[in-house]
Design a protein around this motif. Sequence first.
Motif, short mmCIF file in Angstrom:
data_model
loop_
_atom_site.label_atom_id
_atom_site.label_comp_id
_atom_site.label_asym_id
_atom_site.label_seq_id
_atom_site.Cartn_x
_atom_site.Cartn_y
_atom_site.Cartn_z
N LYS A 184 30.17 6.26 33.44
CA LYS A 184 29.31 5.63 32.85
C LYS A 184 29.30 4.14 34.08
O LYS A 184 27.49 3.70 33.44
N ASP A 185 30.13 3.14 33.64
CA ASP A 185 29.33 1.73 34.61
C ASP A 185 28.95 2.36 35.60
O ASP A 185 27.63 1.20 36.07
N ILE A 186 29.30 2.63 36.15
CA ILE A 186 28.49 3.03 37.79
C ILE A 186 27.55 3.64 38.32
O ILE A 186 26.24 3.31 38.55
N GLU A 187 27.44 4.46 36.95
CA GLU A 187 25.76 5.26 36.89
C GLU A 187 24.77 4.47 36.43
O GLU A 187 23.77 3.98 36.58
N ALA A 188 25.88 2.98 35.43
CA ALA A 188 24.83 2.20 35.14
C ALA A 188 24.25 1.14 35.88
O ALA A 188 23.01 0.83 35.83
N ILE A 189 24.36 1.34 37.64
CA ILE A 189 23.75 0.30 38.82
C ILE A 189 23.84 1.05 39.64
O ILE A 189 22.49 0.85 40.95
N PHE A 190 23.63 2.59 39.04
CA PHE A 190 22.82 4.05 39.92
C PHE A 190 20.92 3.46 41.19
O PHE A 190 21.78 3.53 41.97
N PRO A 191 20.99 3.39 39.72
CA PRO A 191 19.34 2.51 40.50
C PRO A 191 19.48 2.17 41.70
O PRO A 191 18.60 2.01 42.28
N ALA A 192 20.27 0.86 41.52
CA ALA A 192 20.37 -0.65 42.45
C ALA A 192 20.34 -0.19 43.50
O ALA A 192 20.34 -0.59 44.39
N LEU A 193 21.39 0.39 43.94
CA LEU A 193 22.70 0.94 44.85
C LEU A 193 21.23 1.64 45.83
O LEU A 193 21.06 1.71 46.81
N LEU A 194 20.44 2.96 44.30
CA LEU A 194 19.32 3.38 45.45
C LEU A 194 18.09 2.67 45.96
O LEU A 194 17.78 2.71 47.34
N ARG A 195 17.88 1.87 45.48
CA ARG A 195 16.94 0.60 45.81
C ARG A 195 17.70 -0.39 46.69
O ARG A 195 17.09 -1.00 48.37
N ILE A 196 19.22 -1.11 46.85
CA ILE A 196 20.16 -1.28 48.34
C ILE A 196 19.75 0.03 49.52
O ILE A 196 19.57 -1.16 50.88
N ASP A 197 19.58 0.63 48.90
CA ASP A 197 19.49 2.33 50.53
C ASP A 197 18.37 1.93 50.78
O ASP A 197 17.95 1.91 52.61
N GLU A 198 17.27 1.75 50.30
CA GLU A 198 15.90 1.26 50.70
C GLU A 198 16.01 0.42 51.39
O GLU A 198 14.96 0.10 52.30
N LEU A 199 16.02 -0.83 50.90
CA LEU A 199 15.76 -1.90 51.72
C LEU A 199 16.69 -2.33 52.91
O LEU A 199 15.95 -2.77 53.76
N PHE A 200 17.29 -1.74 53.02
CA PHE A 200 18.70 -1.65 54.46
C PHE A 200 18.06 -0.94 55.83
O PHE A 200 18.81 -0.50 56.17
N GLY A 202 18.95 2.18 55.16
CA GLY A 202 20.38 2.90 56.00
C GLY A 202 21.06 2.82 56.18
O GLY A 202 22.75 3.06 57.10
N ARG A 203 21.61 0.97 55.99
CA ARG A 203 22.83 0.54 57.56
C ARG A 203 23.80 -0.23 56.12
O ARG A 203 24.16 -0.60 56.41
N VAL A 204 23.72 0.40 55.12
CA VAL A 204 24.81 0.25 53.95
C VAL A 204 25.66 1.85 53.72
O VAL A 204 24.42 2.69 53.59
N GLN A 205 26.56 1.68 53.97
CA GLN A 205 27.24 3.03 53.76
C GLN A 205 28.07 2.61 52.14
O GLN A 205 28.82 1.96 52.33
N PHE A 206 27.85 3.39 51.62
CA PHE A 206 28.21 3.74 49.91
C PHE A 206 29.61 4.27 50.23
O PHE A 206 29.35 5.43 50.47
N GLU A 207 30.96 3.68 49.35
CA GLU A 207 31.96 4.10 49.30
C GLU A 207 32.78 4.42 47.67
O GLU A 207 32.79 3.63 47.33
N PHE A 208 33.23 5.74 47.32
CA PHE A 208 33.80 5.16 46.20
C PHE A 208 34.90 6.24 46.24
O PHE A 208 35.43 7.16 47.33
N ILE A 209 35.91 5.72 45.46
CA ILE A 209 37.38 6.03 44.89
C ILE A 209 37.12 6.28 43.54
O ILE A 209 37.22 5.61 43.34
N GLY A 210 37.79 8.29 43.60
CA GLY A 210 38.97 8.16 42.39
C GLY A 210 37.59 8.08 41.26
O GLY A 210 36.84 9.07 40.18
#
Length: 358
Positions: A184-200, A202-210
């Motif tokens: 739920k913590d990472i879900e809360a900022i997922f819209p921000a990750l999508l926006r970062i993806d747009e702004l940059f 495709g120059r950002v690779q998102f990685e998740f552990i666990g």
Amino acid sequence: MSWFFSPRQAAVKSPLRKILVVSPGRGPAITIAYELSFSILQAHGFAWDFRLEGELDAGDLTGCALLVLYRCRQARTVAFLRLARKKGIPVLYELDDDLLAPPPDESWGELYQKEFCRYIMETLLAEADLVKAGSPELAKRLEERGFSAFYQPYAAPLLPLPAREREEASLFRVGYFGTPHHRKDIEAIFPALLRIDELFRGRVQFEFIGCYPEGWAKLKRAVIHPCIHDYAGFLRKLAALNWTVGLAPLRPTPFNEAKSDSKFRDYTAAGITGVYADLPPYRQAVRPGINGWLAGNHPTQWVEKISEALRDPKRGEKLAAAREQARGINSPETVAVAWRGIYENFQSKVRKNEILSS
């Protein structure tokens, strides 16, 4: 690698000052809270042992000079604590989460919401000689509830900084790690990750552990890494991933506000600069613009801070400041000195017959 003394080692270095740690389970938390610093104490005449709470036996107290109860919650442990105090063995109870007020929206919290479990924990807290809290906020809450609590930082072993490979075509790596309980913590900022993806673009690779957001496949570049349960192995893996920025979101809930600054320690130890939730767990450790970034509760604030971190040409300076701070506060050697002080203070009370059965 085990930091326990073998019987042969004990014979050579006898008499040892033995610390017994008891917990419902064993995992990375035990390594962080005790093994890292207690291993340092071994060179100074200390030994330590570990027992699962469900397997306690009166004989475990033989030779024990300090009993540490970590997140214990069983009725049998109350009897074990009382036996220890009857023998003049001081008892320290430790909490790294506010388990007296567990999150109502998490299934794992149901156990701690049961009245009997709460009663047992409150009894252990009340009868222990001292209570150690995992954060200043948690220590404050425990004090307000009438328990004698204090805060002491946890250890973080700083790994040597790896040789940084040149990032391919300015590819940024933004990462997050956590247990599934933190979804739920990472879900809360997922819209921000999508926006970062747009702004940059495709120059950002998102990685998740666990732990990862349900919609992770919507990201242009995303990698899911398996969870690593061995703490030393986890830190090595984290360092090797060469993340540009690590994320530490937390929803603004009462439970989260009493958590420790764990991700600041781990990112810093692994050589990663972080963007952290602007909540009590990180406000004490993070100095915005100096050793990291703090982001507010709205996704737009995370977009702002992640963008700032990725574009900052002085990220290395901020990491250096974070590591210098951790070296002074969180090194296993520093934390070991603090534990030795706790032990010696207890032994002073034992000599004065101030550790007695309730």
